[in-house]
Design a protein around this motif. Structure first.
Motif, PDB file in Angstrom:
ATOM      1  N   ARG A  70       0.823  -1.215   0.000  1.00 14.45           N
ATOM      2  CA  ARG A  70       0.000   0.000   0.000  1.00 14.45           C
ATOM      3  C   ARG A  70       0.852   1.257   0.000  1.00 14.45           C
ATOM      4  O   ARG A  70       0.392   2.341  -0.308  1.00 14.45           O
ATOM      5  CB  ARG A  70      -0.931   0.003   1.205  1.00 14.45           C
ATOM      6  CG  ARG A  70      -2.105  -0.956   1.069  1.00 14.45           C
ATOM      7  CD  ARG A  70      -2.765  -1.186   2.396  1.00 14.45           C
ATOM      8  NE  ARG A  70      -1.828  -1.803   3.335  1.00 14.45           N
ATOM      9  CZ  ARG A  70      -2.075  -2.024   4.613  1.00 14.45           C
ATOM     10  NH1 ARG A  70      -3.221  -1.645   5.133  1.00 14.45           N
ATOM     11  NH2 ARG A  70      -1.168  -2.593   5.393  1.00 14.45           N
ATOM     12  N   THR A  71       2.124   1.085   0.421  1.00 13.19           N
ATOM     13  CA  THR A  71       3.053   2.213   0.429  1.00 13.19           C
ATOM     14  C   THR A  71       4.365   1.761  -0.208  1.00 13.19           C
ATOM     15  O   THR A  71       4.579   0.563  -0.420  1.00 13.19           O
ATOM     16  CB  THR A  71       3.376   2.661   1.868  1.00 13.19           C
ATOM     17  OG1 THR A  71       4.024   1.565   2.543  1.00 13.19           O
ATOM     18  CG2 THR A  71       2.130   3.061   2.635  1.00 13.19           C
ATOM     19  N   VAL A  72       5.235   2.737  -0.459  1.00 10.72           N
ATOM     20  CA  VAL A  72       6.545   2.405  -1.018  1.00 10.72           C
ATOM     21  C   VAL A  72       7.289   1.476  -0.064  1.00 10.72           C
ATOM     22  O   VAL A  72       7.931   0.516  -0.493  1.00 10.72           O
ATOM     23  CB  VAL A  72       7.354   3.686  -1.290  1.00 10.72           C
ATOM     24  CG1 VAL A  72       8.809   3.354  -1.638  1.00 10.72           C
ATOM     25  CG2 VAL A  72       6.719   4.488  -2.412  1.00 10.72           C
ATOM     26  N   LYS A  73       7.170   1.721   1.238  1.00  8.99           N
ATOM     27  CA  LYS A  73       7.857   0.861   2.206  1.00  8.99           C
ATOM     28  C   LYS A  73       7.390  -0.591   2.081  1.00  8.99           C
ATOM     29  O   LYS A  73       8.199  -1.513   2.029  1.00  8.99           O
ATOM     30  CB  LYS A  73       7.632   1.374   3.634  1.00  8.99           C
ATOM     31  CG  LYS A  73       8.389   0.546   4.649  1.00  8.99           C
ATOM     32  CD  LYS A  73       8.272   1.030   6.060  1.00  8.99           C
ATOM     33  CE  LYS A  73       9.140   0.178   6.986  1.00  8.99           C
ATOM     34  NZ  LYS A  73       8.910  -1.271   6.835  1.00  8.99           N
ATOM     35  N   GLU A  74       6.068  -0.779   2.000  1.00  6.35           N
ATOM     36  CA  GLU A  74       5.541  -2.142   1.871  1.00  6.35           C
ATOM     37  C   GLU A  74       5.971  -2.782   0.554  1.00  6.35           C
ATOM     38  O   GLU A  74       6.244  -3.974   0.497  1.00  6.35           O
ATOM     39  CB  GLU A  74       4.009  -2.123   1.965  1.00  6.35           C
ATOM     40  CG  GLU A  74       3.510  -1.847   3.379  1.00  6.35           C
ATOM     41  CD  GLU A  74       1.996  -1.930   3.477  1.00  6.35           C
ATOM     42  OE1 GLU A  74       1.478  -1.553   4.544  1.00  6.35           O
ATOM     43  OE2 GLU A  74       1.323  -2.362   2.502  1.00  6.35           O
ATOM     44  N   LEU A  75       6.027  -1.956  -0.471  1.00  2.00           N
ATOM     45  CA  LEU A  75       6.449  -2.453  -1.776  1.00  2.00           C
ATOM     46  C   LEU A  75       7.910  -2.925  -1.720  1.00  2.00           C
ATOM     47  O   LEU A  75       8.254  -3.984  -2.247  1.00  2.00           O
ATOM     48  CB  LEU A  75       6.262  -1.334  -2.809  1.00  2.00           C
ATOM     49  CG  LEU A  75       6.574  -1.711  -4.238  1.00  2.00           C
ATOM     50  CD1 LEU A  75       5.374  -1.432  -5.122  1.00  2.00           C
ATOM     51  CD2 LEU A  75       7.760  -0.912  -4.734  1.00  2.00           C
ATOM     52  N   LEU A  76       8.768  -2.141  -1.044  1.00  2.00           N
ATOM     53  CA  LEU A  76      10.175  -2.540  -0.910  1.00  2.00           C
ATOM     54  C   LEU A  76      10.290  -3.810  -0.077  1.00  2.00           C
ATOM     55  O   LEU A  76      11.116  -4.682  -0.369  1.00  2.00           O
ATOM     56  CB  LEU A  76      11.007  -1.411  -0.290  1.00  2.00           C
ATOM     57  CG  LEU A  76      11.132  -0.118  -1.125  1.00  2.00           C
ATOM     58  CD1 LEU A  76      12.021   0.879  -0.414  1.00  2.00           C
ATOM     59  CD2 LEU A  76      11.657  -0.395  -2.531  1.00  2.00           C
ATOM     60  N   ASP A  77       9.445  -3.940   0.961  1.00  4.67           N
ATOM     61  CA  ASP A  77       9.429  -5.175   1.756  1.00  4.67           C
ATOM     62  C   ASP A  77       9.068  -6.371   0.860  1.00  4.67           C
ATOM     63  O   ASP A  77       9.670  -7.439   0.955  1.00  4.67           O
ATOM     64  CB  ASP A  77       8.395  -5.078   2.896  1.00  4.67           C
ATOM     65  CG  ASP A  77       8.827  -4.090   3.979  1.00  4.67           C
ATOM     66  OD1 ASP A  77      10.021  -3.739   4.014  1.00  4.67           O
ATOM     67  OD2 ASP A  77       7.962  -3.670   4.776  1.00  4.67           O
ATOM     68  N   GLY A  78       8.082  -6.158  -0.004  1.00  2.20           N
ATOM     69  CA  GLY A  78       7.658  -7.213  -0.926  1.00  2.20           C
ATOM     70  C   GLY A  78       8.762  -7.592  -1.897  1.00  2.20           C
ATOM     71  O   GLY A  78       8.976  -8.773  -2.197  1.00  2.20           O
ATOM     72  N   LEU A  79       9.478  -6.577  -2.388  1.00  2.23           N
ATOM     73  CA  LEU A  79      10.588  -6.851  -3.310  1.00  2.23           C
ATOM     74  C   LEU A  79      11.660  -7.678  -2.616  1.00  2.23           C
ATOM     75  O   LEU A  79      12.223  -8.604  -3.200  1.00  2.23           O
ATOM     76  CB  LEU A  79      11.209  -5.537  -3.811  1.00  2.23           C
ATOM     77  CG  LEU A  79      10.472  -4.779  -4.905  1.00  2.23           C
ATOM     78  CD1 LEU A  79      11.261  -3.534  -5.281  1.00  2.23           C
ATOM     79  CD2 LEU A  79      10.247  -5.654  -6.135  1.00  2.23           C
ATOM     80  N   GLU A  80      11.947  -7.334  -1.354  1.00  5.80           N
ATOM     81  CA  GLU A  80      12.972  -8.072  -0.606  1.00  5.80           C
ATOM     82  C   GLU A  80      12.566  -9.536  -0.433  1.00  5.80           C
ATOM     83  O   GLU A  80      13.415 -10.427  -0.494  1.00  5.80           O
ATOM     84  CB  GLU A  80      13.219  -7.390   0.750  1.00  5.80           C
ATOM     85  CG  GLU A  80      14.176  -8.126   1.673  1.00  5.80           C
ATOM     86  CD  GLU A  80      15.615  -8.189   1.171  1.00  5.80           C
ATOM     87  OE1 GLU A  80      15.977  -7.379   0.279  1.00  5.80           O
ATOM     88  OE2 GLU A  80      16.368  -9.051   1.660  1.00  5.80           O
ATOM     89  N   ARG A  81      11.260  -9.788  -0.237  1.00  4.07           N
ATOM     90  CA  ARG A  81      10.815 -11.174  -0.099  1.00  4.07           C
ATOM     91  C   ARG A  81      11.023 -11.948  -1.415  1.00  4.07           C
ATOM     92  O   ARG A  81      11.434 -13.096  -1.412  1.00  4.07           O
ATOM     93  CB  ARG A  81       9.331 -11.229   0.314  1.00  4.07           C
ATOM     94  CG  ARG A  81       9.120 -10.997   1.810  1.00  4.07           C
ATOM     95  CD  ARG A  81       7.708 -11.365   2.232  1.00  4.07           C
ATOM     96  NE  ARG A  81       6.690 -10.521   1.608  1.00  4.07           N
ATOM     97  CZ  ARG A  81       6.326  -9.332   2.090  1.00  4.07           C
ATOM     98  NH1 ARG A  81       6.883  -8.856   3.181  1.00  4.07           N
ATOM     99  NH2 ARG A  81       5.398  -8.619   1.479  1.00  4.07           N
ATOM    100  N   SER A  82      10.743 -11.266  -2.534  1.00  2.36           N
ATOM    101  CA  SER A  82      10.883 -11.935  -3.830  1.00  2.36           C
ATOM    102  C   SER A  82      12.335 -11.998  -4.288  1.00  2.36           C
ATOM    103  O   SER A  82      12.739 -12.946  -4.957  1.00  2.36           O
ATOM    104  CB  SER A  82      10.061 -11.201  -4.895  1.00  2.36           C
ATOM    105  OG  SER A  82       8.728 -11.081  -4.506  1.00  2.36           O
ATOM    106  N   TYR A  83      13.093 -10.948  -3.959  1.00  2.00           N
ATOM    107  CA  TYR A  83      14.479 -10.841  -4.449  1.00  2.00           C
ATOM    108  C   TYR A  83      15.397 -10.523  -3.274  1.00  2.00           C
ATOM    109  O   TYR A  83      15.827  -9.365  -3.110  1.00  2.00           O
ATOM    110  CB  TYR A  83      14.582  -9.764  -5.533  1.00  2.00           C
ATOM    111  CG  TYR A  83      13.573  -9.948  -6.634  1.00  2.00           C
ATOM    112  CD1 TYR A  83      13.754 -10.926  -7.613  1.00  2.00           C
ATOM    113  CD2 TYR A  83      12.416  -9.164  -6.684  1.00  2.00           C
ATOM    114  CE1 TYR A  83      12.811 -11.120  -8.609  1.00  2.00           C
ATOM    115  CE2 TYR A  83      11.468  -9.349  -7.672  1.00  2.00           C
ATOM    116  CZ  TYR A  83      11.665 -10.332  -8.629  1.00  2.00           C
ATOM    117  OH  TYR A  83      10.737 -10.519  -9.613  1.00  2.00           O
ATOM    118  N   PRO A  84      15.700 -11.525  -2.459  1.00  2.00           N
ATOM    119  CA  PRO A  84      16.480 -11.265  -1.247  1.00  2.00           C
ATOM    120  C   PRO A  84      17.803 -10.566  -1.575  1.00  2.00           C
ATOM    121  O   PRO A  84      18.486 -10.939  -2.526  1.00  2.00           O
ATOM    122  CB  PRO A  84      16.722 -12.676  -0.697  1.00  2.00           C
ATOM    123  CG  PRO A  84      15.632 -13.517  -1.263  1.00  2.00           C
ATOM    124  CD  PRO A  84      15.331 -12.941  -2.616  1.00  2.00           C
TER     125      PRO A  84
END
Lengths: 132, 93
Positions: free
Chosen positions: B25-39
């Protein structure tokens, strides 16, 4: 290796001369080291000693390159009074290890110099520049 | 899912891909999601305190998040996010 046409090399030198005494900067797009498009940028530092390409122009150039299928071949900037060799700051701020760092030197006004370097992990490796 | 564009320096973490999708919902959450997909990608983008590194620009639909609400900037499903390391250098001080 970096391959430029005479017109492209001339455009880089002209950009450097126009911005002097400040440093100029921009992007080179193409394939396999051969430049097909030059994207002159705005140095938002407006400084004789540093450059920072306008991030909005950088984004626009990347989108254009993506749309036409070109790769980022090089990042260029000028050294107005020093040789075409990366400074320690250039190396510290080299965030694109896959790209060539291209420096246009106006230290000798009668003989501007364009040189290209691969900068990765703090190491500098010069590559040849072919103008034809 | 928002679309995320990354240039070559960040593609080591993404397996060479330039266009990704991530939700949040926010850039922070999006970056968290990216880290999960692309450690490992977060370490390239953010410092130890979680702030976006000074030389990284994050654009939401073409506007840099420092001109918006920073990491709290809202992200919608159809949004386009671009994460771009700066191009900079200079003489030694």
């Amino acid at each position: 290796m970096l391959e430029l046409s005479r017109d492209q090399a001339g455009a880089l030198i002209k950009h450097a001369e126009e911005e002097s005494p400040n440093e100029c900067c921009g992007l080179l797009a193409g394939r396999n080291g051969r430049v097909e498009r030059v994207y002159p940028g705005t140095n938002v530092d407006h400084s004789p000693y540093t450059y920072l390409m306008d991030p909005n122009e950088q984004l626009a150039a990347f989108k254009d390159m993506e749309a036409v299928g070109l790769d980022l071949v090089g990042i260029y900037h000028s050294h107005t009074h020093t040789p075409a060799y990366p400074s320690r700051t250039d190396v510290a701020k080299a965030f694109y290890p896959d790209s060539l760092y291209v420096i246009v030197s106006l230290a000798r006004r009668d003989a501007p110099d364009i040189r290209a370097f691969r900068v990765a992990d703090g190491q500098i490796r010069e590559e040849s520049v072919i103008v034809r | 899912m928002a679309t995320v564009y990354v240039p070559t320096p960040l593609r080591q973490a993404t397996g060479g891909r330039s266009k990704l999708t991530a939700s949040g919902r926010t850039v922070k959450e999006l970056l968290d999601g990216l880290e999960r997909s692309y450690p490992g990608i977060r370490q390239q983008l953010c410092d130890e305190t979680g702030e976006v590194r000074s030389f990284i620009n994050v654009f939401v639909n073409g506007t840099e998040i420092r001109q918006l609400e920073g990491l709290s900037t809202p992200v919608q499903d159809a949004d386009e996010v671009s994460i771009i390391p700066a191009m900079a250098g200079g003489l030694d001080e």
